[in-house]
Design an enzyme around this catalytic site. Sequence first.
Site, mmCIF file in Angstrom:
data_model
loop_
_atom_site.group_PDB
_atom_site.id
_atom_site.type_symbol
_atom_site.label_atom_id
_atom_site.label_comp_id
_atom_site.label_asym_id
_atom_site.label_seq_id
_atom_site.Cartn_x
_atom_site.Cartn_y
_atom_site.Cartn_z
ATOM 1 N N ARG A 108 32.199 41.824 35.297
ATOM 2 C CA ARG A 108 31.583 41.077 34.704
ATOM 3 C C ARG A 108 30.819 40.245 35.232
ATOM 4 O O ARG A 108 31.752 39.081 36.048
ATOM 5 C CB ARG A 108 32.210 39.802 33.688
ATOM 6 C CG ARG A 108 30.879 38.925 33.150
ATOM 7 C CD ARG A 108 32.761 37.177 32.266
ATOM 8 N NE ARG A 108 31.452 36.858 31.519
ATOM 9 C CZ ARG A 108 32.177 35.695 31.891
ATOM 10 N NH1 ARG A 108 33.572 35.345 31.413
ATOM 11 N NH2 ARG A 108 31.609 34.241 30.701
ATOM 12 N N TYR A 121 33.400 35.513 39.007
ATOM 13 C CA TYR A 121 34.494 35.513 38.566
ATOM 14 C C TYR A 121 34.820 37.249 39.390
ATOM 15 O O TYR A 121 36.286 36.725 38.269
ATOM 16 C CB TYR A 121 34.233 37.003 36.680
ATOM 17 C CG TYR A 121 33.674 35.294 36.140
ATOM 18 C CD1 TYR A 121 34.106 33.772 36.131
ATOM 19 C CD2 TYR A 121 32.430 36.123 35.783
ATOM 20 C CE1 TYR A 121 33.143 33.125 34.954
ATOM 21 C CE2 TYR A 121 31.745 34.242 34.460
ATOM 22 C CZ TYR A 121 31.932 33.681 35.043
ATOM 23 O OH TYR A 121 31.940 32.418 33.500
ATOM 24 N N GLU A 142 44.996 24.348 30.905
ATOM 25 C CA GLU A 142 43.230 24.480 30.790
ATOM 26 C C GLU A 142 43.140 25.493 31.814
ATOM 27 O O GLU A 142 43.250 24.641 33.219
ATOM 28 C CB GLU A 142 42.299 23.905 30.564
ATOM 29 C CG GLU A 142 40.654 24.293 30.577
ATOM 30 C CD GLU A 142 40.200 22.999 30.257
ATOM 31 O OE1 GLU A 142 40.259 22.042 29.915
ATOM 32 O OE2 GLU A 142 38.431 23.303 30.418
HETATM 33 C C1 DQA Z 1 35.274 30.702 32.319
HETATM 34 C C2 DQA Z 1 34.300 29.543 32.887
HETATM 35 C C3 DQA Z 1 33.345 28.988 31.261
HETATM 36 O O1 DQA Z 1 32.814 28.249 31.688
HETATM 37 C C4 DQA Z 1 32.585 30.878 31.010
HETATM 38 O O2 DQA Z 1 32.315 30.230 30.281
HETATM 39 C C5 DQA Z 1 33.621 31.752 31.643
HETATM 40 C C6 DQA Z 1 35.146 31.708 32.045
HETATM 41 C C7 DQA Z 1 35.830 30.836 34.090
HETATM 42 O O3 DQA Z 1 36.917 31.381 34.089
HETATM 43 O O4 DQA Z 1 35.369 30.574 35.575
HETATM 44 O O5 DQA Z 1 33.857 32.679 30.173
HETATM 45 O O6 DQA Z 1 35.964 30.279 31.166
#
Ligand code: DQA
Length: 148
Positions: free
Chosen positions: A18, A23, A98
Site C-alpha cells: 500500500r 507508508y 496512538e
Molecule cells: C495512518 C494514517 C491514516 O490517516 C491513514 O488512514 C492510515 C494510516 C498511518 O499509520 O500513517 O490508514 O494511520
Amino acid sequence: MLRVLVLNGPNLDLLGVREPEVYGSQTLGDIEALVAATAADLGVTVSFFQSNHEGALIDRLHEAMGECDGVVFNPGAYTHYSYALRDAISSTGLPVVEVHLSDIAKREDFRKVSVIAPVCIGQLAGLGSASYTEGLALLVGHLQKEDE
Ligand code: DQA
C-alpha cells in the site's frame, strides 16, 4: 510481567504494498517482528491484532480489559472520525498510545484531526515503524511509573 496489545486498523494489513512512498516498504509482519523484539528488550509481553472492521477493533479493546495493561493503537483512517473507537478507549480505561507511520499533521486536512488523541496518553506519528517501537517504550514507561 506487563502485557501490551498492539492493535492495527483498516488497510494496515496491506502495508508493504500500500502506497510505499507514504507508508514505507515494511509489511505489517515486519513491523510486528520489530515490536516483538523491542518488547523482549523492555521485558514485556506483547500480542497483536489487526482488523478492517470497526466493531472487531472495539470488541478486541473490550477483551483487552483485564487481559492487558495497555495498548499501542494505529486506528488507520478511523483515527479521523470514529467516535465509537474513542468511546471504546475511554470505556475500557486502558492507557492507549496512538501511533501512525506517516506524519498526519503534514498531510491532507482531514488527517490533521484525530478524534482518538484526547483519550490517549500520547501520539507518535511520522517515524515509520519507529512510531510503534517508540510508542511501546512510551506506554511501558507510563505503566512502570503507575506501578511505583
Ligand atoms: C495512518 C494514517 C491514516 O490517516 C491513514 O488512514 C492510515 C494510516 C498511518 O499509520 O500513517 O490508514 O494511520
